[in-house]
Enzyme design. Sequence first.
Site, PDB file in Angstrom:
ATOM      1  N   TYR A 143     -40.201 -22.501 -48.808  1.00 11.26           N
ATOM      2  CA  TYR A 143     -40.554 -24.122 -48.694  1.00 11.26           C
ATOM      3  C   TYR A 143     -41.294 -24.495 -49.837  1.00 11.26           C
ATOM      4  CZ  TYR A 143     -39.565 -23.754 -43.743  1.00 11.26           C
ATOM      5  OH  TYR A 143     -38.772 -23.499 -42.558  1.00 11.26           O
ATOM      6  N   ASP A 226     -31.712 -11.088 -38.807  1.00 11.81           N
ATOM      7  CA  ASP A 226     -30.724 -11.457 -37.508  1.00 11.81           C
ATOM      8  C   ASP A 226     -30.784 -10.646 -36.482  1.00 11.81           C
ATOM      9  OD1 ASP A 226     -30.297  -9.441 -39.651  1.00 11.81           O
ATOM     10  OD2 ASP A 226     -28.048  -9.835 -39.640  1.00 11.81           O
ATOM     11  N   ASP A 254     -40.923 -20.134 -33.185  1.00 15.36           N
ATOM     12  CA  ASP A 254     -40.358 -21.156 -32.031  1.00 15.36           C
ATOM     13  C   ASP A 254     -39.492 -20.466 -31.126  1.00 15.36           C
ATOM     14  OD1 ASP A 254     -41.922 -23.269 -33.045  1.00 15.36           O
ATOM     15  OD2 ASP A 254     -39.931 -24.555 -33.498  1.00 15.36           O
TER      16      ASP A 254
END
Length: 362
Positions: A143, A226, A254
Site C-alpha cells: 500500500y 492461500d 476481514d
Amino acid sequence: MTQNYRITLLPGDGIGPEIIAVAVDVLKVAGKKFDLQFEFTKALIGGAAIDAAGEPLPANTLDTCRQSDSVLLAAIGGYKWDSLPSNMRPEAGLLGLRAGLDLFANLRPAKILPQLIDSSTLKPEVVEGVDIMVVRELTGGIYFGKPKGVFTTETEEKRGVNTMVYTESEIDRIGKVAFETAQKRGGRLCSVDKANVLEVSQLWRDRITKVGGEYPDVELSHLYVDNAAMQLVRTPKQFDTIVTGNLFGDILSDAAAMLTGSIGMLPSASLGASGPGVYEPVHGSAPDIAGQDKANPLAQVLSAAMMLRYGLNQPEAAKHIEEGVLQVLEQGYRTGDIMSANMNILGCKAMGEVLIQTLETI
Ligand code: NAD
C-alpha cells in the site's frame, strides 16, 4: 494505589458520540473496582472536525492524543462529507491519526461468543470456540511501496504499478508486537506470507523466524496466504495469533472477523512502538441509524477492554468488562443488529445501563 490514566476520546461522527458515551460509563465503573482513575479529554476528528475547524484532523487533536496514555476512537464519516476532495474527507483524519502516531500494528480479534454463535454463517461446530487475533502490519508493504502509480509506456500503453516492500526493521517490529500478543494469549503464532513466490515474503519469513528466537515460549508456524485463507474457513479453531503484512492482513482480518457474523461486536487496536495506541470498533459511523438510539455499543465497549489490556496493562479490568458483556448477552439482551428470536431488544443507552448493572454485581 490508584493508577491514573489520561484518555483522549474521539467520538467522531454518526453513532460515534452515542457508543463512546457508553464506553466511558463502563470504564468509570471498572475503574472504581480496580482502583483506576481516568482523565478523559474529548477532541475532534472526521466530519465533526471539518464542521467545527475546517479540517478532518486539527493539529490540537493530534497534540492531545500524543499527550495521552491511550486514545479511544468511535467512528468517522457520513453522507454529508462524501463529496469533499479526498484530502479533506473524514477518512483523511483517520489516516492522519495513524501516520501521526506511527501506528504500524493493527490488532483485530475474532472471537465467537457462545451466545451469538447463530450469527455466524458457518456451522456452529466449525466456529464454536474460535478465538483468533490477527496482527496486521499497517504502514508498510504494497500500500505504501514505491514505485506506485499508472504510467504510460513507450508504446503508449498504460501500466499500473505497486510495489511490495518490507525492510528488516519493519518486519522485526511487527514480529515483536505479534510474539508479545501471542504471549498474552494462547502462546501460538502463525506467520502468513507468500514465500514460495515472493522474495519480500522470503525475507519476512527469515526475520519472523529470527525474532522468534527471542520468544521460546511462543510456538511459531508459517503458512502461505492461500492456504491460510482456506484453513481459516475450514478449521478456524487451529489458529491462536496470526501475523501478516498489510495486504494479506487486510483480507484475512476481514475474513476472520466475519466468522463471528456480527459487525457491532468487533473491536480493534492500532499500536505504535511507543506512545499511545488507538482503540476503536471495526464498524463505521452507521449514518443510517445515527441519533436514533439503535446502535450496538458493545464493539466500542470491547475496544475499551482492549485498551485496558494492550495499552494500559490492566488485564484484570479488561477481563471484567468482557465478562460483563458475555453475561448481558447470556441474560438475553440484544441490540437490533444482533437480535434473534425470544430475546429482549434494547437501544444503545439501555444496553449500556444493563451492562453497568451487571458489572456492579460481578
Ligand atoms: P458501517 O459499518 O458504518 O455500517 C454498515 C452497516 O452496519 C449499517 O447498516 C449500519 O447501520 C450497521 N452497523 C454498523 N455499526 C453498527 C453498530 N454499532 N450497531 C448497529 N448497527 C451497526 O459501514 P458503511 O455504511 O460502509 O459506512 C458508513 C460510514 O462510515 C462511511 O462514511 C464510511 O466511510 C465510514 N467508515 C468509517 C470507519 C471508521 O471510522 N474506522 C470504518 C468503516 C466505515
